[in-house]
Design a protein around this motif. Structure first.
Motif, PDB file in Angstrom:
ATOM      1  N   UNK A 141      -5.950   7.181 -10.934  1.00  0.00           N
ATOM      2  CA  UNK A 141      -5.792   6.226 -12.039  1.00  0.00           C
ATOM      3  C   UNK A 141      -4.329   6.111 -12.476  1.00  0.00           C
ATOM      4  N   UNK A 142      -3.590   7.229 -12.433  1.00  0.00           N
ATOM      5  CA  UNK A 142      -2.194   7.187 -12.831  1.00  0.00           C
ATOM      6  C   UNK A 142      -1.371   6.271 -11.953  1.00  0.00           C
ATOM      7  N   UNK A 143      -1.519   6.419 -10.629  1.00  0.00           N
ATOM      8  CA  UNK A 143      -0.781   5.555  -9.703  1.00  0.00           C
ATOM      9  C   UNK A 143      -1.266   4.110  -9.782  1.00  0.00           C
ATOM     10  N   UNK A 144      -2.567   3.921 -10.002  1.00  0.00           N
ATOM     11  CA  UNK A 144      -3.083   2.559 -10.133  1.00  0.00           C
ATOM     12  C   UNK A 144      -2.442   1.855 -11.323  1.00  0.00           C
ATOM     13  N   UNK A 145      -2.366   2.541 -12.466  1.00  0.00           N
ATOM     14  CA  UNK A 145      -1.790   1.912 -13.661  1.00  0.00           C
ATOM     15  C   UNK A 145      -0.308   1.605 -13.469  1.00  0.00           C
ATOM     16  N   UNK A 146       0.427   2.528 -12.853  1.00  0.00           N
ATOM     17  CA  UNK A 146       1.857   2.316 -12.611  1.00  0.00           C
ATOM     18  C   UNK A 146       2.082   1.061 -11.767  1.00  0.00           C
TER      19      UNK A 146
ATOM     20  N   UNK B 115      -9.659  -2.192 -15.875  1.00  0.00           N
ATOM     21  CA  UNK B 115     -10.565  -1.389 -15.046  1.00  0.00           C
ATOM     22  C   UNK B 115     -10.047   0.033 -14.890  1.00  0.00           C
ATOM     23  N   UNK B 116      -8.756   0.173 -14.627  1.00  0.00           N
ATOM     24  CA  UNK B 116      -8.151   1.502 -14.465  1.00  0.00           C
ATOM     25  C   UNK B 116      -8.307   2.329 -15.726  1.00  0.00           C
ATOM     26  N   UNK B 117      -8.114   1.725 -16.886  1.00  0.00           N
ATOM     27  CA  UNK B 117      -8.196   2.459 -18.149  1.00  0.00           C
ATOM     28  C   UNK B 117      -9.625   2.878 -18.475  1.00  0.00           C
TER      29      UNK B 117
END
Length: 425
Positions: free
Chosen positions: A87-92, A195-197
């Motif tokens: 999720x961290x890399x997705x949000x970045x 979605x990521x959050x």
């Protein structure tokens, strides 16, 4: 049923759950930036009289899609300080994409072409990195019995995302400045961000590689050692050649439609709707048919449709400005594209080890993008040299080697692909 065994899922349970919704939303987030680059950007540049050769060469800055396996181990190895590894890399990447796409509204192709190229390169890098993470997360959240449905929903949402830059964006520029379209397309990245959050982290701390060797070397070593390097090379070459013809044919299709006399609004409505219907039917029908036929026969049958559908563009190049021909040719082309994509994704999934899914899938999907980037970069020169009709006939011929490789990769009468037989051994 044995004591303690899990009862089989109903079709409703397998298709309608949170995991499928995540696949749909992340598929949309993955597809949006790619279709911006291959459909909307060429139309934008062509409308400002940028020549086809330059537009074709801009495909070279899409190289991150073909080289993402190089940094995919780093995405596996290092964990952002928030939200977790996936999720961290997705949000970045998603926040970066929103800002980069929106920044295109600041540029004029007649005076800022260099800045546009750099921005396109940044978007391609962030998009390819997002794909690495989403592919890994999807494999982690889906149990084996939901892999087919989950990947099917993902692939279809990926295609549907093309509606935003390829249809909505082109319709908007018929009434508003191009900057409005850029900002509108950027806003749709919020689908992925939300979605990521809201989703749960799919990666477990115990699964994080503890050394760069385990993250970088082991996945490639396993792939090439599985049945010898010769077998691995055959697989890699097949992935490059199977969709070569249709990748070339669709590389500059938006400028092709415009050169046939169609307006951006006509391309955004007639062509886009036909393409989406064709791709949707192809993807859904392909997923259902594969259940009965298996991978081998599907690769053969879908490959034939994939090749023949190129001839629709040959016909359109001869007929010229004609609504019906535009609808039929673009719809038929993407029906073949949808069928071929389903078969190739299934083949790539079977070609990866569950222990190294993220990096190995990044390797295979990178190679699948080679025709769309490096090879398609020269399509503008070919078109200007021989014309559209001869170009699409060349695309048809370029699709044949991939089909011939099926004799080695997926024999018609075999129940398993060469990959599955290797894994079984």
């Amino acid at each position: 049923m044995t004591v303690g065994s899990t009862p089989p899922k109903t079709l409703y349970q397998a298709l309608f759950n949170k995991r499928m919704l995540i696949c749909i939303c992340t598929g949309f987030s993955s597809g949006l930036p790619l279709y911006l680059l291959i459909q909307f950007i060429p139309a934008w540049l062509r409308s400002f009289d940028v020549d086809l050769s330059t537009i074709g060469l801009i495909n070279l800055v899409l190289f991150p899609y073909t080289w993402k396996f190089i940094w995919s181990p780093l995405v596996d190895r290092f964990v952002p300080p928030f939200l977790g590894r996936r999720r961290g890399w997705m949000l970045i990447t998603q926040l970066g994409l929103l800002l980069a796409i929106a920044s295109l509204a600041l540029y004029d192709p007649t005076t800022n072409l260099t800045k546009i190229i750099w921005t396109v390169a940044i978007i391609a890098f962030l998009s390819a990195t997002q794909d690495i993470v989403i592919d890994a997360a999807r494999r982690e959240i889906l149990p084996d019995d939901e892999l087919g449905a989950g990947n099917g929903f993902y692939a279809q949402a990926y295609r549907i995302a093309s509606f935003v830059p390829g249809s909505l964006g082109l319709i908007l520029v018929g009434f508003y400045p191009w900057s409005v379209a850029h900002l509108s397309i950027a806003a749709f990245m919020l689908v992925g961000i939300v979605t990521t959050l809201l989703m749960s982290e799919s990666s477990k701390p115990s699964e994080v590689p503890h050394t760069l060797k385990s993250a970088v070397i082991d996945p490639f070593k396993e792939f090439f050692d599985r049945d010898g390097w010769q077998s691995a090379v055959w697989i890699l070459l097949f992935i490059i050649f199977y969709k070569l013809g249709d990748s070339m044919a669709t590389a500059l299709e938006t400028p092709f439609f415009l050169d046939m006399g169609f307006s951006t609004v006509e391309v955004g409505t007639v062509a886009k709707i036909s393409k989406t219907i064709g791709a949707t039917v192809g993807t859904i029908l392909g997923g259902v048919v594969m259940i009965k036929l298996g991978i081998n026969k599907s690769l053969w049958i879908f490959g034939v449709f994939q090749i023949v559908s190129i001839l629709g563009y040959v016909a359109l190049s001869i007929v010229g400005y004609n609504y019906l021909m535009l609808a039929v040719a673009s719809g038929f082309e993407y029906f073949g594209v949808g069928l071929g994509s389903v078969a190739l994704i299934a083949f790539m999934a079977k070609s990866t080890s569950r222990l190294f899914t993220a990096t190995q899938f990044a390797l295979l999907s990178s190679l699948a993008a080679v025709p769309r980037t490096f090879i398609s970069a020269g399509t503008g020169y070919i078109i200007e040299a021989v014309g559209y009709t001869q170009f699409f006939l060349i695309c048809f011929a370029c699709a044949i080697p991939g089909m011939l490789m099926l004799f080695k990769i997926a024999p018609w009468n075999s129940q398993k692909t060469a990959v599955e037989e290797t894994i079984a051994e």
